[in-house]
Design an enzyme around this catalytic site. Structure first.
Site, PDB file in Angstrom:
ATOM      1  N   GLU A  68      26.974   6.570  44.808  1.00 21.25           N
ATOM      2  CA  GLU A  68      28.186   6.615  44.006  1.00 21.25           C
ATOM      3  C   GLU A  68      29.098   7.791  44.344  1.00 21.25           C
ATOM      4  O   GLU A  68      30.317   7.672  44.284  1.00 21.25           O
ATOM      5  CB  GLU A  68      27.809   6.699  42.512  1.00 21.25           C
TER       6      GLU A  68
ATOM      7  N   SER B 159     -16.260   0.895  -3.612  1.00 21.65           N
ATOM      8  CA  SER B 159     -17.391   1.823  -3.440  1.00 21.65           C
ATOM      9  C   SER B 159     -17.212   2.788  -2.274  1.00 21.65           C
ATOM     10  O   SER B 159     -18.166   3.478  -1.896  1.00 21.65           O
ATOM     11  CB  SER B 159     -18.681   1.016  -3.222  1.00 21.65           C
TER      12      SER B 159
END
Length: 787
Positions: free
Chosen positions: A93, A352
């Site tokens: 680029e 429990s």
């Protein structure tokens, strides 16, 4: 003349230089003024929205939440992206990105010349900085738009570093549709982070923003390959990558697929997004492979279960207190199972599951050892009369048996000694503040689930079993401070976990999950009405919590810790590496010694005559506490009863009937509460010497007995009738409320009155009926049924 000409030339260049400097100065002043008049949208540049991303332990997305415009954009820094991508991008680029001031005049002139030569725009001459300017402020493709873009590019270079500008491009470059930034593109098309991409993938992603829809790699791989190879040729021309690497990449096809947005640990991600709305990237400790496997396993497990049933699972790393797997519901996408409801946060009765801490605290207080004698018999604690899940009573049991079989009455008995207030306070100090009904105070029902807790809380608390007694609070995020909260001593926690890890997960295949590499301590729980089924498991590495039930708290059919939660735990354990499931080394202060029942103390301190049953027990600091007091015998102290014997005959006497020479003998008796359940040789009638004739007490008139059927009777169906008649039994000599048992099971529904019972629908077999009153007196009757 020549001298005059030289002076003129010198003046000309000085004048030209002065004019140039003035122009430069005017340009600078104009730029400065324009910069002040038309400042960069700084807030947009520095604070533009990102998708909120929740990632696993390796930084891979678990779930993403788009920004306010629905855009998927994941934040990255330069260090987060593969250097291969940076090389490919910059050289494709904007090769001179680090040299120009934001605008490259040579690139603009080249672009203009190409446009004149070809009669159309071939390249735009844009730098990366100009592309960032266009992303920041989109414009029309006109000369005015290009000039505005160039001005913004110069501003960007004036205010920000090259790395800042490149980082902005990495985060905001368009990759098609709602995908922005290289990280989102990499996960979308390649299924991995941009830091992990190959050279071929880096080249493909670098060219994609030029025409993301046209070159989309999952739809048009050949187009994408052509564009990728153009970049490779440029890299070869600039000698950025080696020829061999470029030739190798050119042989590769472009492969990509469009990955829908990740949805792993969705409820955890939602919770974290809600807690940290301003945090763009949220890191967790989730193990991606484990999470994926468990989500599928839980969904598959629940598929054939009752309509509406859901499940939740947490696997917590004890070292960090963070979840390695977090499943808030059985099926997130299934509204019929309320998949959107996070059940790890729901307050429910824990059943429990807290019993281990009752016994652990009792161990630390010196009240019990691992084989202390407990009473699994009917008892009333100021009107509170618990019973076992099976509705059977077992009589004499040890601590290890009571905890291993999750018996209710022994747990309540021990909690009564520990006291509910102390139990509640210790749990609260360890991070678990049980939710109690309004204005209620801690009571004995805490042993059986009387209170409320969440799965997240229970996992943190239960980690004390495998973590040397230290509980913790589950951390969903690494920014939460880690808390290690003492609950049990290292010795008590080891004894508790040793008891719990001996329990087979599968009753039919006892040793399948008890291999040395797969040992883990676990405890089940079931709330009232089978609404909640729990199992919690812990060892040194992990703590696992499983909940199964209805999200709305309604009744469920056959839902219990053993039947529905444990099978799911079995599946979870199959996914665990062997080194996660190793046994814990026994602490030095935990020793093993022989103790004796009924006294409960060391066998070495007792006579053989008083040692009725010898058991090997784990002790803390070599201490063996005595058996608890018998609630039915106020004169029963540590099990030893002193009796007077006639010195001549050896028979039992007392001061009221004998005044001769006596000997004193200590006899170890079992608690009176246990007599109906122990073998006849251990009952007091057998252990105590026979009374002398002059001292025999007539108790026959007051003796408790069962009438209505002869002992050892055999009952047959009446001729030509298939159904057996009812058996009517009555108790005589009762003192207080009686308890009736049939083959060990407490009878309640068949009582016709306190003293009478009707046995119906009996099948072939042998039966034992026992009736016990509040003084501990009992009677038993055996009979058989034949067809």
């Amino acid at each position: 003349m020549a001298q005059s000409k030289g002076v003129f030339s010198k003046r000309f260049w000085l004048k030209s230089l002065k004019r140039l400097l003035i122009v430069v100065l005017l340009c600078f002043i104009s730029f400065w003024v324009l910069d002040k008049l038309f400042p960069l949208p700084i807030d947009d540049f520095e604070q533009r929205n990102f998708a909120q991303l929740v990632v696993d332990s390796e930084g891979k997305p678990l779930r993403a939440f788009p920004d306010s415009q629905g855009v998927w954009r994941y934040p990255v820094t330069l260090d987060d992206v593969s250097p291969l991508y940076i090389e490919a991008l910059v050289n494709y680029e904007d090769r001179y990105f680090y040299q120009h001031p934001g605008v490259n005049p040579f690139a603009l002139m080249r672009a203009a010349a190409q446009a004149i030569y070809h009669g159309e725009i071939v390249s735009g001459g844009s730098t990366l900085t100009m592309q960032v300017a266009r992303i920041l402020e989109p414009h029309e493709k006109t000369i005015g738009g290009k000039l505005h873009q160039m001005f913004r590019a110069l501003q960007l270079e004036w205010h920000y570093s090259k790395d800042d500008i490149l980082t902005y491009y990495l985060n905001y470059a368009p990759f098609g549709g709602t995908i922005e930034g290289v990280e989102a593109a990499s996960f979308t098309y390649l299924g991995k982070s941009s830091k992990d991409i190959t050279a071929s993938e880096a080249a493909m992603l670098a060219v994609l923003p030029q025409a993301p829809s046209w070159n989309r790699p999952d739809l048009y791989p050949e187009r994408a390959k052509v564009q990728r190879n153009k970049l490779l040729e440029r890299l070869a021309e600039f000698e950025v990558w080696s020829v061999d690497l470029i030739d190798e990449i050119k042989q590769e096809d472009v492969w990509a697929e469009y990955n829908t947005q990740p949805v792993l640990a969705p409820l955890l991600s939602r919770e974290l997004m809600t807690r940290y709305p301003d945090q763009r990237l949220i890191k967790t400790a989730i193990d991606r492979n484990l999470q994926t496997e468990l989500e599928l396993s839980v969904s598959d497990y629940i598929r054939d279960k009752e309509d509406g049933l859901s499940a939740a699972v947490i696997v917590m790393d004890n070292a960090t207190s963070m979840p390695l797997a977090y499943i808030g519901s059985a099926d997130f996408a299934n509204p019929d199972r309320a998949g959107y409801v996070d059940m790890t946060k729901a307050t429910r009765s824990p059943g429990s599951t807290l019993k281990p801490f009752i016994y652990g605290l009792a161990l630390d207080k010196g009240l019990i050892h691992s084989e202390s004698l407990l009473f699994d018999v009917p008892q009333s604690f100021e009107g509170y009369k618990p019973k076992n899940f099976s509705e059977h009573f077992n009589g004499a049991v040890s601590v290890s048996q009571a905890l291993g079989r999750s018996l209710n009455m022994p747990a309540v008995q021990v909690l009564n000694e520990v006291t509910p207030e102390y139990f509640y306070t210790q749990l609260t100090n360890a991070g678990l503040k049980l939710s109690l009904p309004q204005s209620a105070s801690p009571n004995l029902s805490l042993a059986l689930g009387g209170g409320g807790a969440t799965l997240q809380q229970l996992v943190g608390t239960f980690s004390a079993v495998g973590n040397g007694g230290e509980a913790t609070e589950l951390r969903l995020h690494n920014e939460q401070p880690q808390k290690k909260l003492p609950l049990l001593s290292q010795q008590a926690s080891w004894i508790v976990q040793d008891i719990l890890r001996q329990i087979p997960l599968n009753n039919h295949l006892r040793n399948q999950y008890l291999q040395p590499s797969r040992q883990i301590a676990y405890k089940t729980g079931t709330s009232y009405g089978s609404r909640d089924a729990w199992v919690l498991a812990s060892n040194q590495k992990v703590t696992i919590g499983v909940w199964v039930g209805m999200p709305d708290g309604s009744f469920s059919i056959n839902n219990s810790g053993r039947t529905t939660a444990v099978p799911l735990l079995e599946r979870i354990l199959k996914t665990m590496p062997n080194d996660w499931l190793k046994p814990i080394e026994r602490p030095a202060k935990v020793t093993m010694a022989d103790i004796c029942w009924p006294l409960g103390t060391l066998a070495s301190l007792q006579s053989d005559e008083n040692c009725h049953k010898k058991r090997s027990a784990y002790l803390i600091d070599d201490t063996a506490p005595a058996t608890f007091s018998d609630p039915l015998s106020s004169d029963w102290h540590n099990g030893l009863v002193k009796v007077q014997l006639d010195a001549a005959t050896g028979k039992r006497v007392n001061n009221q009937c004998f005044d001769g020479s006596v000997d004193i003998k200590e006899v170890a008796l079992w608690p009176k509460s246990l007599e109906p359940w122990i073998a006849k040789p251990f009952r007091s009638d057998s252990l105590l010497p026979e009374y002398a004739e002059s001292c025999q007490v007539n108790v026959s008139s007051n003796k408790l007995r069962i009438v209505g059927l002869d002992p050892e009777a055999v009952i047959y169906a009446e001729p030509q009738k298939q159904k057996l008649p009812e058996v009517q039994l009555r108790a005589e000599g009762i003192s207080g409320e009686p308890y009736w048992f049939l083959n060990g099971r407490l009878l309640e529904s068949q009582l016709e009155s306190e003293h009478q019972i009707a046995l119906k629908d009996l099948t072939r077999g042998r039966y034992e009926v026992i009736v016990v009153d509040e003084t501990g007196a009992f009677s038993e009757l055996n009979f058989s049924v034949e067809h």
